[in-house]
Scaffold this motif. Structure first.
Motif, short mmCIF file in Angstrom:
data_model
loop_
_atom_site.label_atom_id
_atom_site.label_comp_id
_atom_site.label_asym_id
_atom_site.label_seq_id
_atom_site.Cartn_x
_atom_site.Cartn_y
_atom_site.Cartn_z
N VAL A 1 1.04 -1.16 0.00
CA VAL A 1 0.03 -0.15 0.09
C VAL A 1 0.89 1.20 -0.06
CG1 VAL A 1 -2.27 -0.99 0.96
CG2 VAL A 1 -0.18 -0.38 2.52
N ARG A 2 0.40 2.39 -0.63
CA ARG A 2 1.24 3.63 -0.61
C ARG A 2 0.17 4.91 -0.39
NH1 ARG A 2 2.67 0.64 -5.50
NH2 ARG A 2 1.57 1.66 -6.67
N TYR A 3 0.92 5.80 0.41
CA TYR A 3 0.01 6.97 0.69
C TYR A 3 1.04 7.97 0.76
CZ TYR A 3 -3.16 10.04 3.22
OH TYR A 3 -4.07 10.99 3.41
N GLN A 4 0.94 9.15 0.12
CA GLN A 4 1.70 10.32 0.04
C GLN A 4 3.20 10.04 0.20
OE1 GLN A 4 -0.03 12.54 3.44
NE2 GLN A 4 -1.83 13.16 2.22
N GLY A 5 3.43 9.16 -0.81
CA GLY A 5 5.01 8.80 -0.83
C GLY A 5 5.60 7.74 0.06
N ARG A 6 4.80 7.58 0.93
CA ARG A 6 5.21 6.37 1.91
C ARG A 6 4.48 4.93 1.48
NH1 ARG A 6 3.69 9.39 7.14
NH2 ARG A 6 2.07 10.16 5.75
N ARG A 7 5.13 3.95 1.95
CA ARG A 7 4.67 2.65 1.44
C ARG A 7 4.65 1.58 2.64
NH1 ARG A 7 8.96 0.74 -3.13
NH2 ARG A 7 10.86 0.28 -1.87
N ALA A 8 3.92 0.40 2.45
CA ALA A 8 3.99 -0.68 3.36
C ALA A 8 3.87 -1.87 2.61
CB ALA A 8 3.18 -0.64 4.62
N GLU A 9 4.65 -2.94 3.08
CA GLU A 9 4.28 -4.26 2.37
C GLU A 9 3.45 -5.01 3.07
OE1 GLU A 9 6.33 -4.87 -0.25
OE2 GLU A 9 7.38 -2.97 0.02
N LEU A 10 2.81 -5.96 2.14
CA LEU A 10 1.46 -6.57 2.87
C LEU A 10 1.85 -8.25 2.71
CD1 LEU A 10 -1.24 -4.60 0.85
CD2 LEU A 10 -0.82 -4.62 3.55
N THR A 11 1.48 -8.80 3.62
CA THR A 11 1.50 -10.36 3.62
C THR A 11 0.15 -10.87 2.47
OG1 THR A 11 -0.12 -10.89 5.30
CG2 THR A 11 2.06 -10.59 6.05
N ARG A 12 0.08 -11.90 2.13
CA ARG A 12 -0.69 -12.55 1.29
C ARG A 12 -2.27 -12.29 2.04
NH1 ARG A 12 -1.39 -18.83 -0.76
NH2 ARG A 12 -2.93 -18.10 -2.46
N ASN A 13 -2.33 -12.53 3.28
CA ASN A 13 -3.64 -12.36 3.91
C ASN A 13 -4.06 -11.12 3.97
OD1 ASN A 13 -3.75 -15.23 4.09
ND2 ASN A 13 -3.65 -15.15 6.44
N GLU A 14 -3.22 -10.24 4.41
CA GLU A 14 -3.44 -8.69 4.34
C GLU A 14 -3.87 -8.24 3.07
OE1 GLU A 14 -0.35 -7.95 8.03
OE2 GLU A 14 0.11 -7.41 5.89
N ILE B 1 -7.14 -10.59 14.05
CA ILE B 1 -5.70 -10.41 14.00
C ILE B 1 -5.13 -9.56 12.63
CG2 ILE B 1 -3.40 -11.52 14.34
CD1 ILE B 1 -4.45 -13.62 16.34
N HIS B 2 -5.38 -10.24 11.85
CA HIS B 2 -4.82 -9.73 10.45
C HIS B 2 -5.32 -8.16 10.20
CE1 HIS B 2 -2.81 -13.19 8.70
NE2 HIS B 2 -3.90 -13.72 9.03
N VAL B 3 -6.54 -7.84 10.35
CA VAL B 3 -7.13 -6.32 10.27
C VAL B 3 -6.42 -5.56 11.43
CG1 VAL B 3 -9.25 -5.10 10.62
CG2 VAL B 3 -9.44 -7.32 9.61
#
Length: 221
Positions: free
Chosen positions: A142-155, A193-195
């Motif tokens: 996911v990306r927002y205003q130039g920042r990003r985060a990696e996601l697991t498959r479930n996420e 937990i995932h949420v």
């Protein structure tokens, strides 16, 4: 849904605008025909109704200019009945073509069909966007205003399901079934937990309240 009318016949323009507003669309109609493309794009419509014969520049040329920088659906509404004109309009990037005169119900049917098709195409694209947050399905991030985060498959699967139903409550059971169909085992406690983990990642991006909970029902964005 916001519809933009680009039509130089004032009577026909008014009739279309009134009819579509009575059909609960938000409608803007241009009355001046200079700098049409910048005006159209600045309004960010969900669909454009475009006449072919316009002062100064043809709808055909305008469609090509709009397509160069936007995927907004375009329906040609014109008195030109030549099949070659219709073919050229569609090849240039138009999504549909309606010949005057027509019954208002026909216009509604064409608009509904184009919006339904283009919304599905957007949902199936590699990058989904909601409230400024980009969900990249190919990169699982996911990306927002130039920042990003990696996601697991479930996420990724959970967010994908929520992005497909913006503004709608997605039941917990539906999320679990959606993941199970993808051969990913998850139970009710695991879903919570995932949420929670997804919310933590979104909070770090600056979106602490992106996912909402409807107690006893499910989640929505």
């Amino acid at each position: 849904m916001h519809i933009l009318i680009i039509e130089d016949d004032p009577l026909f323009r008014r009739e279309m605008k009134d009819f579509l507003e009575n059909s609960l669309y938000h409608v803007t109609a241009l009355t001046e025909f200079d700098r049409i493309v910048p005006k159209a794009l600045s309004l960010r419509p969900d669909l454009i109704l475009l006449d072919w014969n316009l002062p100064g520049q043809s709808g055909f040329e305008l469609c090509a200019e709009i397509r160069a920088c936007s995927d907004v659906p375009i329906i040609f509404v014109t008195g030109r009945e030549d099949s070659m004109d219709e073919a050229a309009a569609l090849l240039k990037g138009g999504d549909d073509y309606i010949t005057k005169p027509f019954h208002p119900s026909v216009l509604l049917a064409h608009i509904s069909a184009v919006l339904k098709r283009t919304r599905k195409e957007a949902q199936d694209s590699a990058v989904l966007i909601h409230l400024g947050l980009e969900l990249d399905l190919a990169k699982a991030q996911v990306r927002y205003q130039g920042r990003r985060a990696e996601l697991t498959r479930n996420e990724l699967k959970i967010l994908h399901c929520l992005f497909r139903h913006p503004g709608e409550i997605v039941p917990r059971t539906e999320l679990i079934e959606y993941l199970w169909d993808a051969s990913v085992f998850i139970d009710d406690n695991s879903l919570s937990i995932h949420v929670t983990r997804i919310r933590g990642k979104l909070k770090e991006l600056g979106l602490p309240d992106f996912i909402h909970t409807k107690r006893g029902m499910g989640y929505f964005i």
